[in-house]
Design a protein around this motif. Structure first.
Motif, PDB file in Angstrom:
ATOM      1  N   THR A 195       7.958  -8.972   2.234  1.00 40.00           N
ATOM      2  CA  THR A 195       8.825  -7.866   2.633  1.00 40.00           C
ATOM      3  C   THR A 195       8.882  -6.804   1.536  1.00 40.00           C
ATOM      4  OG1 THR A 195      10.194  -9.366   3.949  1.00 40.00           O
ATOM      5  CG2 THR A 195      11.139  -7.230   3.393  1.00 40.00           C
ATOM      6  N   ALA A 196       9.070  -7.238   0.294  1.00 39.96           N
ATOM      7  CA  ALA A 196       9.129  -6.295  -0.820  1.00 39.96           C
ATOM      8  C   ALA A 196       7.795  -5.588  -1.004  1.00 39.96           C
ATOM      9  CB  ALA A 196       9.520  -7.028  -2.103  1.00 39.96           C
ATOM     10  N   ARG A 197       6.693  -6.294  -0.779  1.00 41.03           N
ATOM     11  CA  ARG A 197       5.365  -5.692  -0.926  1.00 41.03           C
ATOM     12  C   ARG A 197       5.138  -4.610   0.132  1.00 41.03           C
ATOM     13  NH1 ARG A 197       2.449 -10.082  -0.400  1.00 41.03           N
ATOM     14  NH2 ARG A 197       2.552 -10.590  -2.629  1.00 41.03           N
ATOM     15  N   VAL A 198       5.540  -4.881   1.353  1.00 38.20           N
ATOM     16  CA  VAL A 198       5.386  -3.885   2.417  1.00 38.20           C
ATOM     17  C   VAL A 198       6.249  -2.662   2.128  1.00 38.20           C
ATOM     18  CG1 VAL A 198       5.808  -3.424   4.861  1.00 38.20           C
ATOM     19  CG2 VAL A 198       4.732  -5.574   4.166  1.00 38.20           C
ATOM     20  N   ALA A 199       7.467  -2.894   1.646  1.00 41.61           N
ATOM     21  CA  ALA A 199       8.345  -1.775   1.305  1.00 41.61           C
ATOM     22  C   ALA A 199       7.735  -0.930   0.193  1.00 41.61           C
ATOM     23  CB  ALA A 199       9.716  -2.304   0.887  1.00 41.61           C
ATOM     24  N   SER A 200       7.198  -1.576  -0.819  1.00 43.12           N
ATOM     25  CA  SER A 200       6.587  -0.852  -1.929  1.00 43.12           C
ATOM     26  C   SER A 200       5.425   0.013  -1.457  1.00 43.12           C
ATOM     27  CB  SER A 200       6.106  -1.833  -3.000  1.00 43.12           C
ATOM     28  OG  SER A 200       5.470  -1.168  -4.062  1.00 43.12           O
ATOM     29  N   ALA A 201       4.662  -0.481  -0.488  1.00 44.82           N
ATOM     30  CA  ALA A 201       3.502   0.253   0.009  1.00 44.82           C
ATOM     31  C   ALA A 201       3.882   1.574   0.664  1.00 44.82           C
ATOM     32  CB  ALA A 201       2.726  -0.619   0.995  1.00 44.82           C
ATOM     33  N   VAL A 202       5.133   1.682   1.123  1.00 44.72           N
ATOM     34  CA  VAL A 202       5.581   2.937   1.743  1.00 44.72           C
ATOM     35  C   VAL A 202       6.580   3.675   0.845  1.00 44.72           C
ATOM     36  CG1 VAL A 202       5.125   2.164   4.092  1.00 44.72           C
ATOM     37  CG2 VAL A 202       7.370   1.728   3.079  1.00 44.72           C
ATOM     38  N   GLY A 203       6.593   3.327  -0.443  1.00 41.68           N
ATOM     39  CA  GLY A 203       7.388   4.075  -1.402  1.00 41.68           C
ATOM     40  C   GLY A 203       8.845   3.698  -1.490  1.00 41.68           C
ATOM     41  N   ILE A 204       9.188   2.460  -1.085  1.00 45.09           N
ATOM     42  CA  ILE A 204      10.565   1.987  -1.178  1.00 45.09           C
ATOM     43  C   ILE A 204      10.604   0.826  -2.170  1.00 45.09           C
ATOM     44  CG2 ILE A 204      12.543   1.015   0.044  1.00 45.09           C
ATOM     45  CD1 ILE A 204      11.369   2.175   2.643  1.00 45.09           C
ATOM     46  N   ASN A 205      11.352   0.985  -3.235  1.00 44.15           N
ATOM     47  CA  ASN A 205      11.463  -0.071  -4.243  1.00 44.15           C
ATOM     48  C   ASN A 205      12.637  -0.996  -3.942  1.00 44.15           C
ATOM     49  OD1 ASN A 205       9.356   1.093  -5.614  1.00 44.15           O
ATOM     50  ND2 ASN A 205      10.607   1.993  -7.235  1.00 44.15           N
ATOM     51  N   VAL A 206      12.324  -2.258  -3.694  1.00 40.38           N
ATOM     52  CA  VAL A 206      13.324  -3.318  -3.639  1.00 40.38           C
ATOM     53  C   VAL A 206      12.791  -4.433  -4.532  1.00 40.38           C
ATOM     54  CG1 VAL A 206      14.224  -2.737  -1.351  1.00 40.38           C
ATOM     55  CG2 VAL A 206      12.285  -4.320  -1.557  1.00 40.38           C
ATOM     56  N   GLU A 261      14.930   1.136   8.893  1.00 39.53           N
ATOM     57  CA  GLU A 261      13.911   1.305   9.928  1.00 39.53           C
ATOM     58  C   GLU A 261      12.696   0.432   9.643  1.00 39.53           C
ATOM     59  OE1 GLU A 261      13.892   2.879  12.864  1.00 39.53           O
ATOM     60  OE2 GLU A 261      16.035   3.053  12.418  1.00 39.53           O
ATOM     61  N   LEU A 262      12.324   0.312   8.372  1.00 47.39           N
ATOM     62  CA  LEU A 262      11.208  -0.570   8.029  1.00 47.39           C
ATOM     63  C   LEU A 262      11.542  -2.008   8.388  1.00 47.39           C
ATOM     64  CD1 LEU A 262       8.500  -1.157   6.609  1.00 47.39           C
ATOM     65  CD2 LEU A 262       9.794  -1.382   4.473  1.00 47.39           C
ATOM     66  N   VAL A 263      12.748  -2.465   8.027  1.00 49.85           N
ATOM     67  CA  VAL A 263      13.154  -3.843   8.334  1.00 49.85           C
ATOM     68  C   VAL A 263      13.182  -4.056   9.848  1.00 49.85           C
ATOM     69  CG1 VAL A 263      15.045  -5.496   8.167  1.00 49.85           C
ATOM     70  CG2 VAL A 263      14.419  -4.116   6.182  1.00 49.85           C
ATOM     71  N   ARG A 264      13.632  -3.057  10.571  1.00 53.09           N
ATOM     72  CA  ARG A 264      13.687  -3.183  12.031  1.00 53.09           C
ATOM     73  C   ARG A 264      12.267  -3.397  12.598  1.00 53.09           C
ATOM     74  NH1 ARG A 264      16.774   0.801  12.960  1.00 53.09           N
ATOM     75  NH2 ARG A 264      18.676  -0.405  13.363  1.00 53.09           N
ATOM     76  N   ARG A 265      11.297  -2.674  12.059  1.00 56.03           N
ATOM     77  CA  ARG A 265       9.917  -2.850  12.522  1.00 56.03           C
ATOM     78  C   ARG A 265       9.395  -4.221  12.141  1.00 56.03           C
ATOM     79  NH1 ARG A 265       9.375   2.434  10.485  1.00 56.03           N
ATOM     80  NH2 ARG A 265       8.161   1.697   8.694  1.00 56.03           N
ATOM     81  N   LEU A 266       9.691  -4.660  10.920  1.00 53.43           N
ATOM     82  CA  LEU A 266       9.227  -5.972  10.490  1.00 53.43           C
ATOM     83  C   LEU A 266       9.841  -7.095  11.316  1.00 53.43           C
ATOM     84  CD1 LEU A 266       9.308  -5.504   6.598  1.00 53.43           C
ATOM     85  CD2 LEU A 266       7.328  -5.412   8.107  1.00 53.43           C
ATOM     86  N   ALA A 267      11.069  -6.891  11.756  1.00 54.89           N
ATOM     87  CA  ALA A 267      11.751  -7.900  12.570  1.00 54.89           C
ATOM     88  C   ALA A 267      11.326  -7.865  14.013  1.00 54.89           C
ATOM     89  CB  ALA A 267      13.276  -7.714  12.461  1.00 54.89           C
ATOM     90  N   GLY A 268      10.544  -6.838  14.375  1.00 57.64           N
ATOM     91  CA  GLY A 268      10.038  -6.740  15.738  1.00 57.64           C
ATOM     92  C   GLY A 268      11.069  -6.346  16.760  1.00 57.64           C
ATOM     93  N   THR A 269      12.096  -5.568  16.309  1.00 56.57           N
ATOM     94  CA  THR A 269      13.117  -5.136  17.275  1.00 56.57           C
ATOM     95  C   THR A 269      13.070  -3.630  17.472  1.00 56.57           C
ATOM     96  OG1 THR A 269      14.787  -4.841  15.519  1.00 56.57           O
ATOM     97  CG2 THR A 269      14.609  -7.028  16.520  1.00 56.57           C
TER      98      THR A 269
END
Length: 400
Positions: free
Chosen positions: A342-353, A392-400
């Motif tokens: 999850t953190a890796r996908v966020a980083s790829a779109v410029g979101i640091n967690v 919105e990223l988490v929503r896509r990852l959760a498939g909702t």
């Protein structure tokens, strides 16, 4: 009195806000341009004049850093030491207490379940040295330290030390450190507070807390540079400490067979330090003081609660913070996806967690708590739009 924070002005003063959606302030926050300029300026002065000569020119500014840190923590100026990290602060104070005779064989060291690895590892080392043993204080159902259990343990057998984490690194709970302090005073037991995740995002008053030692870092919520830390040691308590690693600033070499330690917290000071980083830390502390810690806490808490509510609206997402008093650390899990991915996908779109792992919080991250969780930690310069990008990223990852 400080008022609402001008978020646009704070973002304009923070170059990183133009390049990244930084929601990893519990790891290391973005510094202001002024903080960076102060560090670079001193490094240039060292290159032009020499390291010792540049330090001599910065003596008054370094003294001001210590005064600002004291004001930040509600302490006396001579109760503050600048260190290289929270862990260095903790190690200096803990070993100083042990070598000063404060921890004896068979005595108990009481620790809360939110303890961080570097602090707990230090306790394990001290137990190897002294023959003391660690006793864990249970948590309430919401995750904070159980004050009733602590009171009972303080009244049973020899206890040398209570250590409590103000804010855990792995979920946004706030421990009742003032109430713990009252119990420790009544039992006449030394009290250390890990304030690594609270200094800079919450108001801090070591006198009201009633601790003898508090430790913090510069790189997190204070927005200072890495390689900086703060150590508070109550003036009278400092005289009981025999710290390791003494040198010309912390002790006086009297003759070939003797020395004496500097008074108060100065006996824990290091001779060598990153002057440029310390000056940057001073700018960061002054910036926080100017904004007001109440104002900072209000905005950070508001953003974090907004993020929690938005994440909880997504089917399947689990938020792990709990508790009645929470802060700027928001931890969550995405079903069917590891925290690291999850953190890796966020980083790829410029979101640091970041990711919190059980290896750093083994007393608290136990079943049914996951072995790792995603950690998002907004600061006052973040915006609601930045939070929505993560949602919105988490929503896509959760498939909702």
């Amino acid at each position: 009195m400080p008022g609402p924070i001008d978020v646009d002005a704070q973002r304009a003063a923070t170059p990183g806000c133009t390049t990244v959606n930084h929601l990893n302030n519990a790891g290391a926050a973005l510094p202001t341009r002024a903080t960076v300029d102060a560090m670079v300026g001193h490094l240039q002065l060292e290159a032009q004049r020499g390291g010792y000569e540049a330090q001599a020119l910065a003596v008054q500014r370094l003294a001001a850093v210590r005064r600002s840190a004291a004001r930040l923590l509600g302490a006396g100026q001579h109760e503050i030491v600048l260190t290289g990290s929270d862990t260095q602060s903790w190690t200096k104070a803990l070993w100083g207490f042990a070598l000063g005779g404060g921890i004896g064989s068979g005595e108990r060291l009481l620790v809360d379940r939110m303890a961080y690895d570097s602090h707990y590892l230090g306790l394990l080392q001290i137990c190897e040295l002294t023959g003391a043993h660690i006793e864990v204080v249970e948590s309430t159902p919401v995750g904070t330290i159980d004050l009733t259990a602590l009171a009972e343990q303080l009244s049973t057998g020899a206890c040398a030390l209570v250590t409590v984490t103000h804010v855990g690194s792995h979920r946004g709970l706030i421990n009742p450190v003032e109430a713990v302090g009252a119990l420790c005073r009544e039992a006449e037991v030394a009290y250390f507070v890990d304030a690594c995740q609270s200094v800079g995002q919450l108001p801090m008053d070591v006198v009201a807390i009633g601790c003898q030692v508090a430790t913090a870092t510069g790189r997190k919520w204070l927005r200072g540079p890495r390689g900086t830390g703060l150590l508070y040691v109550e003036n009278d308590f400092a005289e009981r400490l025999r710290p390791t690693g003494i040198g010309g600033t912390s002790a006086v070499w009297d003759d070939p067979s003797s020395y004496h330690l500097a008074p108060g917290a100065d006996r824990l000071a290091e001779f060598e330090g990153p002057i440029a980083a310390q000056l940057g830390l001073g700018l960061a502390i002054d910036h926080a003081l100017a904004l007001g810690l109440e104002s900072i806490a209000g905005r950070v808490t508001s953003l974090a609660e907004h993020l929690r509510r938005s994440l909880l609206d997504i089917e399947g997402i689990v938020v792990h913070d709990g508790g009645h008093r929470r802060c700027g650390i928001v931890t969550f899990s995405v079903p069917g996806m590891s925290a690291i991915d999850t953190a890796r996908v966020a980083s790829a779109v410029g979101i640091n967690v970041s990711v919190s792992r059980s290896a750093t919080a083994r007393l608290d991250m136990v079943d049914p708590f996951p072995q790792s969780v995603v950690r998002a930690s907004p600061h006052y310069y973040n915006t609601e739009d930045e939070l929505e990008r993560l949602v919105e990223l988490v929503r896509r990852l959760a498939g909702t």
